[in-house]
Design a protein around this motif. Structure first.
Motif, short mmCIF file in Angstrom:
data_model
loop_
_atom_site.label_atom_id
_atom_site.label_comp_id
_atom_site.label_asym_id
_atom_site.label_seq_id
_atom_site.Cartn_x
_atom_site.Cartn_y
_atom_site.Cartn_z
N LEU A 99 41.75 37.75 34.26
CA LEU A 99 41.15 39.06 34.50
C LEU A 99 42.22 40.14 34.64
O LEU A 99 41.99 41.31 34.37
CB LEU A 99 40.26 39.03 35.75
N GLY A 100 43.40 39.74 35.11
CA GLY A 100 44.56 40.64 35.08
C GLY A 100 44.76 41.54 36.29
O GLY A 100 45.70 42.35 36.31
N GLY A 101 43.92 41.44 37.30
CA GLY A 101 44.10 42.29 38.50
C GLY A 101 45.36 41.86 39.24
O GLY A 101 45.41 40.77 39.79
N TYR A 102 46.37 42.72 39.25
CA TYR A 102 47.66 42.34 39.85
C TYR A 102 47.81 42.87 41.28
O TYR A 102 48.70 42.47 42.01
CB TYR A 102 48.82 42.86 38.99
N ALA A 103 46.93 43.80 41.66
CA ALA A 103 47.01 44.37 43.01
C ALA A 103 45.80 43.90 43.82
O ALA A 103 44.67 44.24 43.50
CB ALA A 103 47.05 45.89 42.96
N ASN A 104 46.06 43.09 44.83
CA ASN A 104 44.99 42.55 45.66
C ASN A 104 44.95 43.36 46.97
O ASN A 104 45.85 43.27 47.79
CB ASN A 104 45.26 41.06 45.91
N LEU A 105 43.89 44.15 47.11
CA LEU A 105 43.76 45.02 48.28
C LEU A 105 42.98 44.30 49.37
O LEU A 105 41.86 43.85 49.14
CB LEU A 105 43.02 46.32 47.92
N GLU A 135 50.76 41.58 45.94
CA GLU A 135 50.97 41.33 44.50
C GLU A 135 50.30 39.99 44.20
O GLU A 135 50.46 39.02 44.93
CB GLU A 135 52.48 41.27 44.23
N LEU A 136 49.51 39.92 43.11
CA LEU A 136 48.66 38.73 42.94
C LEU A 136 48.98 37.85 41.74
O LEU A 136 48.47 36.74 41.65
CB LEU A 136 47.18 39.17 42.87
N LEU A 137 49.81 38.32 40.82
CA LEU A 137 49.99 37.52 39.60
C LEU A 137 51.42 37.06 39.38
O LEU A 137 51.77 36.59 38.29
CB LEU A 137 49.52 38.33 38.38
N GLY A 138 52.27 37.20 40.40
CA GLY A 138 53.67 36.80 40.22
C GLY A 138 54.15 35.87 41.31
O GLY A 138 53.37 35.23 42.01
N HIS A 171 53.00 51.27 42.64
CA HIS A 171 52.22 52.49 42.36
C HIS A 171 50.86 52.45 43.06
O HIS A 171 50.43 53.44 43.65
CB HIS A 171 52.03 52.68 40.85
N ILE A 172 50.20 51.31 42.97
CA ILE A 172 48.88 51.17 43.62
C ILE A 172 49.03 51.40 45.13
O ILE A 172 48.23 52.12 45.74
CB ILE A 172 48.27 49.78 43.36
N ALA A 173 50.06 50.81 45.73
CA ALA A 173 50.24 50.95 47.18
C ALA A 173 50.47 52.42 47.57
O ALA A 173 49.88 52.92 48.53
CB ALA A 173 51.42 50.09 47.64
N PHE A 174 51.31 53.12 46.80
CA PHE A 174 51.58 54.53 47.13
C PHE A 174 50.35 55.40 46.89
O PHE A 174 50.08 56.33 47.66
CB PHE A 174 52.79 55.04 46.33
N GLU A 175 49.60 55.10 45.82
CA GLU A 175 48.37 55.88 45.58
C GLU A 175 47.38 55.68 46.72
O GLU A 175 46.75 56.63 47.19
CB GLU A 175 47.73 55.48 44.24
N GLU A 176 47.22 54.43 47.16
CA GLU A 176 46.30 54.17 48.28
C GLU A 176 46.80 54.88 49.54
O GLU A 176 46.01 55.47 50.28
CB GLU A 176 46.18 52.66 48.54
N ALA A 177 48.11 54.84 49.76
CA ALA A 177 48.67 55.46 50.97
C ALA A 177 48.47 56.98 50.94
O ALA A 177 48.24 57.59 51.98
CB ALA A 177 50.15 55.11 51.11
N ILE A 266 42.58 44.60 41.62
CA ILE A 266 42.40 45.67 40.63
C ILE A 266 43.63 45.82 39.73
O ILE A 266 44.68 45.25 39.99
CB ILE A 266 42.09 47.01 41.32
N GLY A 267 43.45 46.60 38.68
CA GLY A 267 44.55 46.90 37.76
C GLY A 267 44.43 46.14 36.44
O GLY A 267 45.18 46.41 35.51
N GLY A 268 43.51 45.20 36.37
CA GLY A 268 43.38 44.39 35.16
C GLY A 268 42.19 44.80 34.30
O GLY A 268 41.62 45.88 34.48
N ARG A 269 41.79 43.91 33.38
CA ARG A 269 40.66 44.19 32.48
C ARG A 269 39.36 44.31 33.24
O ARG A 269 38.56 45.20 33.01
CB ARG A 269 40.52 43.04 31.47
N VAL A 270 39.12 43.33 34.13
CA VAL A 270 37.90 43.34 34.95
C VAL A 270 38.33 43.08 36.39
O VAL A 270 39.13 42.17 36.63
CB VAL A 270 36.91 42.24 34.50
N ALA A 271 37.81 43.86 37.32
CA ALA A 271 38.21 43.66 38.72
C ALA A 271 37.48 42.47 39.33
O ALA A 271 36.33 42.18 38.99
CB ALA A 271 37.95 44.93 39.52
#
Ligand code: NAD
Ligand code: IPM
Ligand code: MN
Length: 367
Positions: A99-105, A135-138, A171-177, A266-271
């Motif tokens: 699914l590709g979501g690399y940012a797990n909130l 970080e969810l995919l590394g 980027h996701i973390a700073f945008e959320e912040a 989030i961040g991938g093809r489908v959340a």
């Protein structure tokens, strides 16, 4: 508003809590006149039993073809002897990657009504309101090579991060912040690990693009301690895969139960939306699992996949009201010794409350 949601109940308490989350989403759909469609598919141990694999092709294809995926939990003692790709957990990891979501909130908040449910002092948890960005995919979860060697006498995994993997989740973390209290705490082990040194350098560089957000760094060992002593100091906590896994379960102590925590990838093809907890085999099948994590996960789905922020807020408000009215499962009876309710009774209370709140909101907008 039309939403096609793939529902993957999974194992243990997964189906029990997911049923309540779907009921809440169905209520939003009915009351607001939306068109949410739910199609269930097997994953994890349930899929191994049905199809011989923890992530059947049909499940993956359906998920990739939907607007959002709502998952319960995977994992069962029945399959604990399995190794590698045949474990229920391997199905979840393969799904996350596809699914590709690399940012797990993973939001963590101490609710006013249940401060006494945390084993920590009420003064410690009172103002805690943080968002773990994991970080969810590394990292160790996916790094190659990995192997068991020497006929089972030796084994290794690889912790590897590329700059782009760190940049995109930062980027996701700073945008959320920027939408919260404008503080990012990046958690690493840069005093020892090369991957963490790269992490720290990369996050510091990305921070320059967000001058309104303050960036702090912390070592994971001391952070784990400070998360328990002064949780209200933190806003957004950015960290790598394994650290985030461990710290989010620890953070559950702040609100009193792991069963309270929600997540969105989030961040991938489908959340992908899943509560933070697992299949809880110790309580599965007894109708006592806390559905609040799954229900708040449903709220995240509306917020991040459908931009239905008012509806998401009403779900969260209904969770708070239900807690305030004393409807809790046995894990949240607290020092006030509330009388425990069932999973279903707690879910029904949220459904009733959200119906009421949404109807009031619609009446308000109509005048
Ligand atoms: P767990 O999260 O399932 O349970 C840990 C403890 O928290 C247990 O005592 C459990 O009863 C309690 N708990 C968890 N969720 C609860 C809820 N909603 N309400 C009340 N109490 C709750 O972790 P575990 O026992 O270490 O793992 C069990 C299985 O779940 C393993 O197979 C593991 O791999 C899997 N797991 C899956 C996911 C997932 O699918 N996302 C997450 C974590 C663990
Ligand atoms: C979680 C779980 C998973 C993880 C397991 C079940 C693969 O613990 O979502 O926190 O380690 O990511
Ligand atoms: Mn975990």
């Amino acid at each position: 508003m039309k939403l096609r949601i793939s529902v993957l109940p999974g194992d243990g308490i997964g189906p029990e809590v997911t049923r309540q989350a779907v009921a809440v989403l169905q209520t939003v759909s009915d009351v607001c006149g939306y068109d949410f469609r739910f199609l269930s598919h097997p994953i994890g141990g349930a899929a191994i039993e049905q199809d011989g694999t923890p992530l059947p092709e049909a499940t993956l294809a359906a998920c990739l073809d939907s607007d959002a995926v709502l998952l319960g939990a995977v994992g069962s003692p029945k399959f604990d002897h399995c190794v590698g790709d045949m474990r229920p957990e391997a199905g979840l990891l393969a799904l996350r990657r596809a699914l590709g979501g690399y940012a797990n909130l993973r939001p963590v908040r101490a609710y006013k009504a249940t401060l006494d449910c945390s084993p920590l002092h009420e003064d410690v948890v009172r103002d805690a309101d943080l968002l773990i960005v994991r970080e969810l995919l590394g990292g160790l979860y996916f790094g190659q090579p990995r192997a068991v060697e020497a006929g089972g006498l030796s084994a290794f995994n690889t912790m590897r991060y590329d700059v782009y993997e760190i940049e995109r989740v930062a980027h996701i973390a700073f945008e959320e912040a920027s939408r919260r209290r404008r503080l990012v705490t990046s958690v690493d082990k840069a005093n020892v690990l090369e991957t963490s040194q790269l992490w720290r350098r990369t996050v510091s560089q990305i921070a320059r693009q967000y001058p309104d957000v303050r960036l702090d760094h912390a070592y994971v060992d001391s952070f784990a301690m400070q998360l328990m002593t002064t949780p209200s100091r933190y806003d957004v906590v950015l960290t790598e895969n394994l650290f985030g896994d461990i710290l989010s379960d620890e953070a559950a102590v702040i609100c009193g139960s792991l069963g309270m925590l929600a997540s969105a990838s989030i961040g991938g093809r489908v959340a992908l939306y899943e509560p933070v907890h697992g299949s809880a085999p110790d309580i599965a099948g007894r109708g006592v699992a806390n559905p609040m994590g799954a229900i708040q996960t449903a709220a995240m789905l509306l917020r991040y996949s459908a931009n239905l922020c008012e509806e998401a807020d009403q779900i969260i408000a209904s969770v708070e009201r239900t807690l305030a009215n004393g409807f809790v499962t046995p894990d949240m009876t607290g020092r006030r010794k509330r009388v425990p309710s069932t999973t279903e009774a707690v879910g029904e209370s949220v459904v009733e409350t959200v119906t009421d709140l949404l109807q009031r909101q619609m009446a308000f907008h109509a005048v």
